[in-house]
Enzyme design. Structure first.
Site, PDB file in Angstrom:
ATOM      1  N   SER A  50     -27.818  -7.058   8.340  1.00  0.00           N
ATOM      2  CA  SER A  50     -28.141  -5.739   7.782  1.00  0.00           C
ATOM      3  C   SER A  50     -27.809  -5.578   6.313  1.00  0.00           C
ATOM      4  O   SER A  50     -28.251  -4.610   5.687  1.00  0.00           O
ATOM      5  CB  SER A  50     -27.424  -4.656   8.585  1.00  0.00           C
ATOM      6  OG  SER A  50     -28.101  -4.438   9.799  1.00  0.00           O
ATOM      7  N   LYS A  98     -30.436  -4.696   3.779  1.00  0.00           N
ATOM      8  CA  LYS A  98     -30.895  -3.324   3.537  1.00  0.00           C
ATOM      9  C   LYS A  98     -30.523  -2.862   2.130  1.00  0.00           C
ATOM     10  O   LYS A  98     -31.088  -1.887   1.630  1.00  0.00           O
ATOM     11  CB  LYS A  98     -30.332  -2.385   4.591  1.00  0.00           C
ATOM     12  CG  LYS A  98     -30.960  -2.577   5.959  1.00  0.00           C
ATOM     13  CD  LYS A  98     -30.418  -1.583   6.965  1.00  0.00           C
ATOM     14  CE  LYS A  98     -31.088  -1.729   8.307  1.00  0.00           C
ATOM     15  NZ  LYS A  98     -30.269  -2.435   9.286  1.00  0.00           N
ATOM     16  N   SER A 120     -27.141   2.341   9.073  1.00  0.00           N
ATOM     17  CA  SER A 120     -27.805   1.038   9.040  1.00  0.00           C
ATOM     18  C   SER A 120     -28.995   1.035  10.000  1.00  0.00           C
ATOM     19  O   SER A 120     -29.242   0.080  10.725  1.00  0.00           O
ATOM     20  CB  SER A 120     -26.837  -0.097   9.377  1.00  0.00           C
ATOM     21  OG  SER A 120     -27.434  -1.350   9.139  1.00  0.00           O
TER      22      SER A 120
END
Length: 193
Positions: free
Chosen positions: A28, A31, A88
């Site tokens: 993640s 991102k 997230s």
């Protein structure tokens, strides 16, 4: 951990380096590239924080961390940026990517082009969310050094820390409470994301 790099955000001076050129799976953390691209679109005026984003069926079907978007809903870019950075949320990542580039793959192309411009030479993105690759998809790749380049670029954006330093935020008028996955925010004094 497989690799680590700590740098001074202003000067780029390396404070700690352990295997920072190793190619790793970012999960993640990728991102952050989505955040950078969206903030740059806002700076250019091609996107506004109050623009509404219609949730697509594709976004609503994303698994993993999410805010449970529904195709009947729409949210502001700003609400989805908080979902992206605080929760997230993979569904928010897909919704934003589709709004900005027309499709996930269109946004992935923007991510890879921007990484190249920044000199993130060992980074290759194949998703907008960082989930493990599906059948036939290659895994996202980066290095600690490349992520340091990205983090330094983000640190120059005036609004970035309002998103990355948020520990908790209401979503859907308080019906859903988003809580950060970044536990350093509550454990390390002065941590801002």
């Amino acid at each position: 951990y497989m690799s680590a790099l700590a740098v001074d955000a202003e000067t780029g001076k390396i404070l700690f380096d352990d295997n920072s050129e190793a190619v790793v799976y970012p999960a993640s953390v990728l991102k952050l590239m989505s955040l950078l691209i969206i903030l740059e679109h806002i700076e250019r005026g091609t996107l506004r924080l109050d623009d509404m984003v219609q949730v697509t069926r594709e976004a609503a079907q994303m698994g993993g961390s999410q805010v449970y978007l529904d195709p009947k809903e729409q949210f502001s870019v700003e609400d989805l940026l908080y979902a992206l950075t605080v929760q997230s949320a993979n569904d928010a990542a897909v919704a934003l990517a589709t709004r900005v580039a027309g499709s996930k793959m269109g946004f992935v192309s923007l991510m890879n082009a921007r990484a190249k411009e920044l000199g993130m030479n060992k980074s290759h993105f194949y998703s907008v969310h960082g989930l493990p690759p599906s059948d036939g998809q290659k895994p996202d790749e980066t290095t600690a050094r490349d992520l340091a380049i990205l983090a330094r670029e983000l640190a120059n954006k005036p609004d970035v820390f309002k998103y990355t330093s948020t520990r908790e935020r209401n979503f859907r008028d308080g019906k859903f409470i988003m809580r950060t996955h970044n536990h350093l925010l509550s454990k390390v004094d002065g941590c801002d994301g």
